[in-house]
Design a protein around this motif. Structure first.
Motif, short mmCIF file in Angstrom:
data_model
loop_
_atom_site.label_atom_id
_atom_site.label_comp_id
_atom_site.label_asym_id
_atom_site.label_seq_id
_atom_site.Cartn_x
_atom_site.Cartn_y
_atom_site.Cartn_z
N GLU A 1 -37.58 -1.14 15.54
CA GLU A 1 -38.91 -1.57 15.92
C GLU A 1 -38.88 -2.52 17.13
O GLU A 1 -39.63 -2.34 18.10
CB GLU A 1 -39.61 -2.23 14.73
N SER B 1 -40.76 -2.10 20.78
CA SER B 1 -41.89 -2.96 21.15
C SER B 1 -41.54 -3.96 22.24
O SER B 1 -42.39 -4.34 23.04
CB SER B 1 -42.39 -3.74 19.91
N GLN C 1 -44.78 -10.10 18.28
CA GLN C 1 -44.65 -8.80 18.93
C GLN C 1 -43.27 -8.18 18.72
O GLN C 1 -43.06 -7.00 18.99
CB GLN C 1 -44.92 -8.93 20.42
N VAL D 1 -43.35 -2.28 14.17
CA VAL D 1 -44.00 -1.20 14.92
C VAL D 1 -44.40 -0.13 13.89
O VAL D 1 -45.11 -0.43 12.94
CB VAL D 1 -43.09 -0.65 16.05
N GLN E 1 -40.82 6.93 12.33
CA GLN E 1 -40.96 6.46 13.71
C GLN E 1 -40.04 7.26 14.64
O GLN E 1 -40.47 7.70 15.72
CB GLN E 1 -40.62 4.98 13.80
N ASP F 1 -49.76 -2.09 13.76
CA ASP F 1 -48.59 -2.28 14.63
C ASP F 1 -48.07 -0.96 15.19
O ASP F 1 -47.27 -0.98 16.14
CB ASP F 1 -47.47 -2.98 13.86
N ARG G 1 -48.00 -0.27 18.94
CA ARG G 1 -47.00 -0.81 19.86
C ARG G 1 -46.06 0.28 20.36
O ARG G 1 -45.24 0.03 21.24
CB ARG G 1 -46.20 -1.93 19.17
N LEU G 2 -46.15 1.47 19.78
CA LEU G 2 -45.39 2.60 20.33
C LEU G 2 -45.90 2.89 21.75
O LEU G 2 -47.08 2.70 22.04
CB LEU G 2 -45.58 3.85 19.46
#
Length: 396
Positions: free
Chosen positions: A196, A200, A260, A264, A294, A353, A356-357
């Motif tokens: 992740e 991100s 951040q 993700v 993901q 979240d 954020r990809l």
């Protein structure tokens, strides 16, 4: 309580201005075997009227292991269960209990949900908080974040806290008593940090974010190399290294990188799955499955061969340590198309979240990824999403 997402906004440790506020780490970490006795003196510095927050089963553990040493330190202690979950009803009940007891410090004992509950109650009452994990299933003992669920276990929202815990007590003897499944789940939750954070934040040039992403890579390598041996030899040095990785180092990544750098798609998939699986699987198991989803999205929508190779590497690793690879491994073998769509739509809510990809994801694309996590690299559906293919995998 409804399983709908709360409209309450989640709070962030990072503001939209140039001001950056990081909640990087607990004020003090005490770790070792049999350290509870020595650590109680540190608790006494924070308060003399602790409220111990735990789950029903963990309360028995705290009565045996923690209460006697608290009483020996002449601390006036009360206990309370967080009940069904870290939910709004439990939070209100615990606030009331803390005020009645005139608590001046909150002690969370247990897994991720007990610790999230204790941290959030302390945050709401502006009290110091101590976290004592009884398993290595998450980094909740470290982080300045609490997830709030419905009473049925459906994720609602998260809350960024004003600071990390004032004291984290990691007692290896206590962790060793937990079921091995919890450490396996912790490995799944922790290893997600790399997959992740690299997506991100891997392109960012901020010094601390670079450090956080690199720590996530180190964390991944430790877990890939040492997890199997650790699970075979509980209590050994390699086992302690993996426990440290899941409880402590995983927390460092979010602490240095900020909001951040945390989550993700893997955690977004977890959030969606909680609305269709309830308490059937634990946090890290769903997150581990979410990593595969993901990576599958990166394959299907970007033609990313590195993601395809990473997914195959993880499938081999998951087989070795018994992490879930497909929906049926999460107890969702009989999931319907409607349930799958519900999970996907919740994972894709506007503030999720998953956004954020570096590419947009449609519900049918996410559904296709969720049912093809074990597909071979040369799968003919690369770069193609077929609704028919989805319905072939689930019940209508």
């Amino acid at each position: 309580m409804s399983n709908q997402l709360s409209t309450q906004p989640s709070l962030s440790t990072q503001t939209s201005s140039s001001l950056l506020t990081l909640t990087a780490a607990p004020a003090k970490v005490i770790r070792g075997s049999g350290v509870l006795q020595a650590a109680v003196a540190e608790i006494a510095f924070l308060g003399i009227r602790p409220l111990v927050v735990a789950g029903d089963s963990t309360l028995a553990i705290s009565r045996k292991n923690l209460l006697p040493v608290l009483e020996a330190q002449q601390l006036h202690t009360a206990q309370a269960s967080y009940s069904a979950d870290c939910c709004e009803a439990s939070l209100k009940s615990l606030q009331k209990k803390a005020k009645e007891h005139k608590a001046d410090v909150i002690i969370g004992v247990g897994g991720g949900k007990a610790l999230d509950t204790a941290k959030l109650v302390a945050h709401q009452l502006q009290l110091p908080v101590v976290t004592i994990p009884t398993s290595a299933s998450t980094c909740a003992a470290w982080s300045a974040l609490s997830n709030v669920y419905s009473e049925n276990g459906a994720f609602l929202y998260d809350v960024g806290l004003s600071r990390c815990p004032d004291l984290l007590i990691l007692d290896y003897d206590l962790i060793k008593t937990a079921p091995q499944r919890t450490l396996v789940a912790g490995i799944g939750d922790a290893i997600a940090k790399w997959y992740e954070a690299s997506v991100s934040s891997g392109h960012l040039q901020d010094t601390l974010i670079i450090a956080a992403v690199q720590q996530a890579r180190v964390l991944r390598d430790i877990l890939l190399q040492k997890s199997a041996a650790a699970l075979k030899e509980p209590g050994t040095e390699v086992w302690r290294e993996v426990v440290d990785a899941t409880v402590l180092l995983a927390g460092v990544v979010g602490g240095l990188g900020g909001a951040q750098c945390r989550t993700v798609a893997a955690h977004a998939v977890h959030n969606g799955l909680t609305h269709i699986s309830g308490h059937g699987s634990i946090h890290g198991e769903k997150v581990a499955f979410g990593i595969l989803v993901q990576l599958r999205l990166e394959e299907m929508l970007q033609g990313n061969q590195l993601a395809a190779s990473a997914r195959q590497q993880l499938l081999k690793f998951y087989t070795e340590i018994a992490l879930p690879q497909k929906l049926s491994d999460l107890g969702l073998g009989n999931i319907t198309l409607g349930e799958l769509q519900t999970g996907a739509e919740i994972a894709l809510v506007p503030n999720s979240d998953i956004h954020r990809l570096p590419f947009k994801v449609a519900p049918e694309q996410l559904m296709a990824a969720m049912v093809s996590t074990t597909a071979p690299i040369d799968s003919k559906d690369m770069n193609r999403v077929s609704p028919k293919g989805i319905s072939d995998e689930v019940e209508a």
